[in-house]
Motif scaffolding. Structure first.
Motif, PDB file in Angstrom:
ATOM      1  N   UNK A  96       0.820  -1.206   0.000  1.00 57.15           N
ATOM      2  CA  UNK A  96       0.000   0.000   0.000  1.00 57.15           C
ATOM      3  C   UNK A  96       0.850   1.251   0.000  1.00 57.15           C
ATOM      4  N   UNK A  97       0.216   2.366   0.357  1.00 56.39           N
ATOM      5  CA  UNK A  97       0.873   3.672   0.398  1.00 56.39           C
ATOM      6  C   UNK A  97       0.556   4.327   1.744  1.00 56.39           C
ATOM      7  N   UNK A  98       1.463   5.152   2.255  1.00 55.53           N
ATOM      8  CA  UNK A  98       1.119   5.936   3.442  1.00 55.53           C
ATOM      9  C   UNK A  98       0.006   6.911   3.078  1.00 55.53           C
ATOM     10  N   UNK A  99      -0.985   7.044   3.950  1.00 51.04           N
ATOM     11  CA  UNK A  99      -2.021   8.054   3.780  1.00 51.04           C
ATOM     12  C   UNK A  99      -1.698   9.270   4.629  1.00 51.04           C
ATOM     13  N   UNK A 100      -2.472  10.320   4.453  1.00 50.68           N
ATOM     14  CA  UNK A 100      -2.260  11.555   5.212  1.00 50.68           C
ATOM     15  C   UNK A 100      -2.341  11.295   6.721  1.00 50.68           C
ATOM     16  N   UNK A 101      -3.055  10.250   7.084  1.00 51.28           N
ATOM     17  CA  UNK A 101      -3.199   9.860   8.491  1.00 51.28           C
ATOM     18  C   UNK A 101      -1.948   9.173   9.031  1.00 51.28           C
ATOM     19  N   UNK A 102      -0.961   8.968   8.154  1.00 53.21           N
ATOM     20  CA  UNK A 102       0.261   8.209   8.492  1.00 53.21           C
ATOM     21  C   UNK A 102      -0.010   6.719   8.669  1.00 53.21           C
ATOM     22  N   UNK A 138       0.171  17.810   8.487  1.00 56.34           N
ATOM     23  CA  UNK A 138       0.870  17.489   7.238  1.00 56.34           C
ATOM     24  C   UNK A 138       2.227  18.186   7.177  1.00 56.34           C
ATOM     25  N   UNK A 139       3.223  17.477   6.662  1.00 53.01           N
ATOM     26  CA  UNK A 139       4.552  18.074   6.552  1.00 53.01           C
ATOM     27  C   UNK A 139       4.513  19.222   5.536  1.00 53.01           C
ATOM     28  N   UNK A 140       5.433  20.152   5.709  1.00 58.11           N
ATOM     29  CA  UNK A 140       5.478  21.301   4.802  1.00 58.11           C
ATOM     30  C   UNK A 140       5.822  20.853   3.388  1.00 58.11           C
ATOM     31  N   UNK A 141       5.319  21.577   2.398  1.00 59.19           N
ATOM     32  CA  UNK A 141       5.603  21.315   0.975  1.00 59.19           C
ATOM     33  C   UNK A 141       5.277  19.881   0.561  1.00 59.19           C
ATOM     34  N   UNK A 142       4.186  19.378   1.070  1.00 66.75           N
ATOM     35  CA  UNK A 142       3.782  18.012   0.727  1.00 66.75           C
ATOM     36  C   UNK A 142       3.375  17.954  -0.739  1.00 66.75           C
ATOM     37  N   UNK A 143       3.961  17.024  -1.476  1.00 64.76           N
ATOM     38  CA  UNK A 143       3.588  16.857  -2.884  1.00 64.76           C
ATOM     39  C   UNK A 143       2.478  15.815  -2.966  1.00 64.76           C
ATOM     40  N   UNK A 144       1.292  16.270  -3.295  1.00 62.97           N
ATOM     41  CA  UNK A 144       0.123  15.382  -3.300  1.00 62.97           C
ATOM     42  C   UNK A 144       0.134  14.413  -4.472  1.00 62.97           C
TER      43      UNK A 144
END
Ligand code: SF4
Ligand code: SF4
Length: 255
Positions: free
Chosen positions: A148-154, A212-218
């Motif tokens: 899978x992938x990490x989600x915004x929820x970590x 969310x971390x700064x400069x997050x690339x969505x």
């Protein structure tokens, strides 16, 4: 050999299995990379068990119960979640990890398995370790093994279960072909449902738990946690995982 590992894990109840290369853990904290556990480590097996929807969506339970009084409903709902979606699953994950590690050892390959989570016996240690973290990150392993992938929820989101899955890992000195990492992004651009669920939780209302971390690339696939989490609050177990239930990825809530 890869098929045999999958067969063992699936036969013992895993919902998903994958393999990551040891090289993909470059940058792991000192003392917590695969080679810190098995000096000649070559591969990491990641596996998970999807949670039963009825246990995750526990707020639907006992609404018309003749026995459970309304003031105890949440407590009984939480009890079922704790047992069915947490303890039973962790215990099965522990056993699968041990089976896989013992299988490798029998073939002559030193291996290491872990508890799926860190329980009461580990808890007294946690408070003594500043910025404690798990001895080995099952979430990082799962993402590197293509689960899978990490989600915004970590949390790790999987296509089939979203974050409603629990994970474990085995490190081995056997060389196995790693699977590809996930190709399509799973965390939905612009969605912040996990953050909203966390913020609206009565217990958490005054604390910034997910940032969310700064400069997050969505647009990129998140192989590392995209947010900063207050792990101590999450680990207190008092919020009951609103971020898990809120996530629409892999949810069967509306089907
Ligand atoms: S586990 Fe609870 S406290 Fe932690 S991020 Fe999720 S909702 Fe917030
Ligand atoms: S709730 Fe939305 S933002 Fe949070 S992890 Fe799930 S898809 Fe990503």
């Amino acid at each position: 050999m890869k098929d045999e590992i999958e067969r063992i894990a699936l036969m013992e109840g895993a919902s998903k299995v994958g393999i990551a290369s040891v090289e993909s853990f470059a940058g792991a904290p000192n003392g917590h990379a695969p080679a810190d556990f098995i000096p000649d480590a070559k591969s990491v097996i990641s596996f998970g068990i999807g949670l039963l929807d009825a246990a995750v969506e526990r707020d639907r339970l006992f609404l018309n119960s003749q026995m459970v009084p309304e003031e105890l409903r949440t407590t009984v709902q939480e009890y079922l979640y704790e047992t069915v979606a947490y303890r039973m699953v962790n215990s099965r994950l522990d056993q699968i990890g041990l089976s896989i590690a013992l299988f490798f050892e029998k073939q002559g390959y030193p291996s290491m398995c872990f508890p799926a989570t860190y329980d009461e016996q580990y808890e007294p240690l946690m408070s003594k370790i500043p910025n404690f973290q798990a001895p080995f990150s099952h979430r990082h392993a799962a993402v590197r093994a293509g689960l899978g992938e990490f989600g915004l929820s970590n949390l790790v989101l999987t296509p089939e279960y979203g974050p409603r899955i629990r994970l474990n890992s085995v490190i081995t000195s056997m060389q196995l072909e790693p699977g590809p990492i996930i190709r399509e992004k799973l965390c939905i651009r612009g969605c912040t449902l996990c953050m909203e669920a966390c913020a609206s939780c009565a217990y958490n209302s005054s604390i910034n738990i997910l940032t969310p971390k700064e400069n997050l690339n969505w647009n990129e696939i998140w192989l590392d946690p995209p947010s900063i989490t207050d792990k101590h609050v999450c680990n207190s177990g008092r919020c009951a995982g609103g971020c898990v239930r809120a996530c629409p990825v892999g949810s069967k809530r509306n089907t």
